[in-house]
Scaffold this motif. Structure first.
Motif, short mmCIF file in Angstrom:
data_model
loop_
_atom_site.label_atom_id
_atom_site.label_comp_id
_atom_site.label_asym_id
_atom_site.label_seq_id
_atom_site.Cartn_x
_atom_site.Cartn_y
_atom_site.Cartn_z
N HIS A 77 20.78 -3.51 2.26
CA HIS A 77 19.84 -2.91 1.03
C HIS A 77 18.83 -2.10 1.80
O HIS A 77 18.34 -2.65 3.02
CB HIS A 77 19.17 -3.94 0.44
CG HIS A 77 20.34 -4.63 -0.59
ND1 HIS A 77 21.03 -5.72 -0.18
CD2 HIS A 77 20.33 -4.59 -1.86
CE1 HIS A 77 21.79 -6.15 -1.34
NE2 HIS A 77 21.35 -5.52 -2.32
N VAL B 211 15.36 -1.51 2.48
CA VAL B 211 14.08 -2.26 2.51
C VAL B 211 12.77 -1.45 2.77
O VAL B 211 11.72 -2.00 2.66
CB VAL B 211 14.26 -3.80 3.09
CG1 VAL B 211 15.13 -4.51 2.65
CG2 VAL B 211 14.39 -3.31 4.63
N ASP C 259 7.02 -0.64 3.38
CA ASP C 259 7.80 -1.68 2.61
C ASP C 259 8.38 -1.09 1.23
O ASP C 259 7.31 -1.02 0.56
CB ASP C 259 7.07 -2.76 2.85
CG ASP C 259 7.65 -4.21 2.11
OD1 ASP C 259 8.69 -4.04 1.56
OD2 ASP C 259 7.23 -5.31 2.30
N GLY D 7 9.43 -2.75 -1.26
CA GLY D 7 9.15 -3.76 -2.00
C GLY D 7 7.70 -3.59 -2.48
O GLY D 7 7.33 -3.58 -3.82
N TYR D 8 6.91 -3.15 -1.61
CA TYR D 8 5.36 -3.00 -1.76
C TYR D 8 5.04 -1.84 -2.73
O TYR D 8 4.31 -1.87 -3.48
CB TYR D 8 4.73 -2.88 -0.65
CG TYR D 8 3.16 -2.64 -0.77
CD1 TYR D 8 2.26 -4.06 -0.62
CD2 TYR D 8 2.60 -1.52 -0.64
CE1 TYR D 8 0.83 -3.94 -0.71
CE2 TYR D 8 1.09 -1.32 -0.90
CZ TYR D 8 0.31 -2.61 -0.99
OH TYR D 8 -0.84 -2.42 -0.92
N ARG E 42 7.34 -0.42 -4.86
CA ARG E 42 8.49 -0.34 -5.88
C ARG E 42 8.03 0.16 -7.15
O ARG E 42 8.72 1.01 -7.59
CB ARG E 42 9.34 -1.68 -5.95
CG ARG E 42 10.40 -1.58 -6.83
CD ARG E 42 11.42 -0.67 -6.50
NE ARG E 42 12.36 -0.52 -7.47
CZ ARG E 42 13.60 -0.82 -7.32
NH1 ARG E 42 13.75 -1.76 -6.60
NH2 ARG E 42 14.58 -0.79 -8.51
N GLU E 43 7.02 -0.43 -7.70
CA GLU E 43 6.19 0.03 -8.72
C GLU E 43 6.13 1.52 -8.70
O GLU E 43 6.22 2.34 -9.72
CB GLU E 43 5.22 -0.67 -9.34
CG GLU E 43 5.47 -1.82 -9.82
CD GLU E 43 4.50 -2.90 -10.29
OE1 GLU E 43 3.51 -2.31 -10.86
OE2 GLU E 43 4.54 -4.13 -10.28
#
Length: 121
Positions: free
Chosen positions: A75, A77, A97, A99-100, A102-103
């Motif tokens: 994945h 990341v 990152d 994930g940090y 993502r929005e």
């Protein structure tokens, strides 16, 4: 041996300047160790919000690696961000990152998708 057929032209967005460079024949990869933000903060890496540090003896991404994928367990990341110092393996490198962010990524993608659909119709 590389030839002119292996070259690519890239527009840098600053007045249409074109950069020409040879493409690598082999995509390289390496395994890196994530280190704590506390340990990473001992080096001149700046603000670590939204970034993760990596540092492994004898290995490091550097210079033209920026924008490359950071993959864990198949994945994506992160995205290669920058290296502290001069690309030696004695200082950490950072990646953004996913994930940090993502929005923000999802929102920007939806905005682009909406613009693209409106331009097609």
């Amino acid at each position: 041996m590389k030839s002119y057929d292996d070259m690519v032209e890239i527009e840098d967005g600053k007045g249409g300047r074109i950069i020409t460079k040879l493409l690598p024949e082999v995509l390289r990869a390496t395994e890196l160790q994530i280190i704590s933000k506390e340990q990473c903060g001992k080096y001149n890496v700046g603000n670590l919000e939204g970034r993760t540090c990596v540092m492994t003896a004898g290995k490091k991404f550097c210079d033209e690696d920026s924008g490359g994928a950071v993959v864990f367990d198949n994945h994506m990341v992160g995205v290669v961000s920058e290296c502290a110092g001069n690309c030696t393996d004695t200082e950490p490198a950072t990646y953004s990152d996913i994930g940090y962010y993502r929005e923000w990524i999802d929102r920007k993608f939806e905005e682009w998708l909406t613009r693209t659909k409106n331009n097609v119709q």
